[in-house]
Design a protein around this motif. Sequence first.
Motif, mmCIF file in Angstrom:
data_model
loop_
_atom_site.group_PDB
_atom_site.id
_atom_site.type_symbol
_atom_site.label_atom_id
_atom_site.label_comp_id
_atom_site.label_asym_id
_atom_site.label_seq_id
_atom_site.Cartn_x
_atom_site.Cartn_y
_atom_site.Cartn_z
ATOM 1 N N GLY A 71 0.812 -1.219 0.000
ATOM 2 C CA GLY A 71 0.000 0.000 0.000
ATOM 3 C C GLY A 71 0.841 1.262 0.000
ATOM 4 O O GLY A 71 2.048 1.238 0.222
ATOM 5 N N GLY A 72 0.184 2.380 -0.233
ATOM 6 C CA GLY A 72 0.858 3.671 -0.256
ATOM 7 C C GLY A 72 0.249 4.628 0.746
ATOM 8 O O GLY A 72 -0.659 4.278 1.500
ATOM 9 N N VAL A 73 0.763 5.860 0.760
ATOM 10 C CA VAL A 73 0.279 6.913 1.660
ATOM 11 C C VAL A 73 -0.017 8.153 0.835
ATOM 12 O O VAL A 73 0.803 8.565 0.007
ATOM 13 C CB VAL A 73 1.331 7.258 2.744
ATOM 14 C CG1 VAL A 73 0.844 8.400 3.621
ATOM 15 C CG2 VAL A 73 1.665 6.037 3.585
ATOM 16 N N ILE A 74 -1.192 8.741 1.072
ATOM 17 C CA ILE A 74 -1.564 10.005 0.425
ATOM 18 C C ILE A 74 -1.985 10.984 1.514
ATOM 19 O O ILE A 74 -2.908 10.706 2.281
ATOM 20 C CB ILE A 74 -2.724 9.835 -0.562
ATOM 21 C CG1 ILE A 74 -2.366 8.847 -1.662
ATOM 22 C CG2 ILE A 74 -3.108 11.193 -1.170
ATOM 23 C CD1 ILE A 74 -3.530 8.481 -2.561
ATOM 24 N N ILE A 75 -1.283 12.113 1.588
ATOM 25 C CA ILE A 75 -1.677 13.198 2.478
ATOM 26 C C ILE A 75 -2.349 14.247 1.600
ATOM 27 O O ILE A 75 -1.697 14.932 0.829
ATOM 28 C CB ILE A 75 -0.460 13.807 3.220
ATOM 29 C CG1 ILE A 75 0.370 12.717 3.890
ATOM 30 C CG2 ILE A 75 -0.935 14.861 4.209
ATOM 31 C CD1 ILE A 75 -0.395 11.827 4.860
ATOM 32 N N ARG A 76 -3.646 14.335 1.691
ATOM 33 C CA ARG A 76 -4.420 15.255 0.850
ATOM 34 C C ARG A 76 -4.181 16.709 1.277
ATOM 35 O O ARG A 76 -3.596 16.972 2.318
ATOM 36 C CB ARG A 76 -5.885 14.896 0.916
ATOM 37 C CG ARG A 76 -6.139 13.455 0.499
ATOM 38 C CD ARG A 76 -7.347 13.321 -0.347
ATOM 39 N NE ARG A 76 -7.648 11.931 -0.639
ATOM 40 C CZ ARG A 76 -7.263 11.297 -1.735
ATOM 41 N NH1 ARG A 76 -6.550 11.917 -2.628
ATOM 42 N NH2 ARG A 76 -7.599 10.046 -1.936
ATOM 43 N N GLY A 112 3.786 4.092 -2.917
ATOM 44 C CA GLY A 112 4.443 5.389 -2.905
ATOM 45 C C GLY A 112 3.916 6.275 -1.795
ATOM 46 O O GLY A 112 3.005 5.910 -1.053
ATOM 47 N N LEU A 113 4.516 7.446 -1.683
ATOM 48 C CA LEU A 113 4.128 8.447 -0.690
ATOM 49 C C LEU A 113 3.915 9.759 -1.428
ATOM 50 O O LEU A 113 4.833 10.273 -2.061
ATOM 51 C CB LEU A 113 5.220 8.585 0.370
ATOM 52 C CG LEU A 113 5.148 9.732 1.370
ATOM 53 C CD1 LEU A 113 3.810 9.756 2.102
ATOM 54 C CD2 LEU A 113 6.288 9.617 2.360
ATOM 55 N N ARG A 114 2.667 10.278 -1.394
ATOM 56 C CA ARG A 114 2.328 11.535 -2.061
ATOM 57 C C ARG A 114 1.862 12.539 -1.024
ATOM 58 O O ARG A 114 0.993 12.228 -0.214
ATOM 59 C CB ARG A 114 1.220 11.323 -3.097
ATOM 60 C CG ARG A 114 1.668 10.475 -4.263
ATOM 61 C CD ARG A 114 0.620 10.390 -5.331
ATOM 62 N NE ARG A 114 -0.427 9.453 -4.907
ATOM 63 C CZ ARG A 114 -1.631 9.402 -5.461
ATOM 64 N NH1 ARG A 114 -1.968 10.232 -6.432
ATOM 65 N NH2 ARG A 114 -2.507 8.528 -5.045
ATOM 66 N N VAL A 115 2.456 13.733 -1.053
ATOM 67 C CA VAL A 115 2.120 14.761 -0.068
ATOM 68 C C VAL A 115 1.574 15.995 -0.790
ATOM 69 O O VAL A 115 2.260 16.593 -1.618
ATOM 70 C CB VAL A 115 3.351 15.149 0.786
ATOM 71 C CG1 VAL A 115 2.959 16.203 1.817
ATOM 72 C CG2 VAL A 115 3.953 13.928 1.466
ATOM 73 N N TYR A 116 0.348 16.361 -0.425
ATOM 74 C CA TYR A 116 -0.287 17.600 -0.877
ATOM 75 C C TYR A 116 -0.450 18.561 0.295
ATOM 76 O O TYR A 116 -0.550 19.749 0.105
ATOM 77 C CB TYR A 116 -1.700 17.329 -1.426
ATOM 78 C CG TYR A 116 -1.757 16.469 -2.648
ATOM 79 C CD1 TYR A 116 -1.808 17.035 -3.914
ATOM 80 C CD2 TYR A 116 -1.789 15.083 -2.539
ATOM 81 C CE1 TYR A 116 -1.900 16.243 -5.049
ATOM 82 C CE2 TYR A 116 -1.876 14.291 -3.672
ATOM 83 C CZ TYR A 116 -1.932 14.862 -4.913
ATOM 84 O OH TYR A 116 -2.012 14.074 -6.030
#
Length: 126
Positions: free
Chosen positions: A43-48, A64-68
């Motif tokens: 799994g991945g991480v998304i910070i909206r 992956g790791l996506r940071v917004y």
Amino acid sequence: MTETGSGSVIVVGEVDGKVTETGSGDVRVSGSIDRGISEADHGGVIIRLSGEIDGSITEKGEGGLRVYGEVDGSVTERNSGNLTLHSTAEIDGSAREYDAGNLLTYRGYDVDGSVVESGSGSRVRR
């Protein structure tokens, strides 16, 4: 809060503690977490954009790791997933990508510490 297996963790409110996910599920944050995030396996991480993390984030595995949004700590991605810092990302610590994944940055992101790609992946500025 701990989740193990194929399920995901979706935070839209507040979590007073650390979120840990191991398995194929993701961690998606639109709310706030007080002690950081640890994600392992597929799994991945998304910070909206509305997400706020008071602590560090570590993603280990294929996701992956996506940071917004905002992270009051460091973000680290290990193994084959990408670390993506979008233009709205605000990180008070460092951003580090290790191993095979890429470090993708969009103009406008704000990182107070180091931004490092130290594996076989590439740093890509967009």
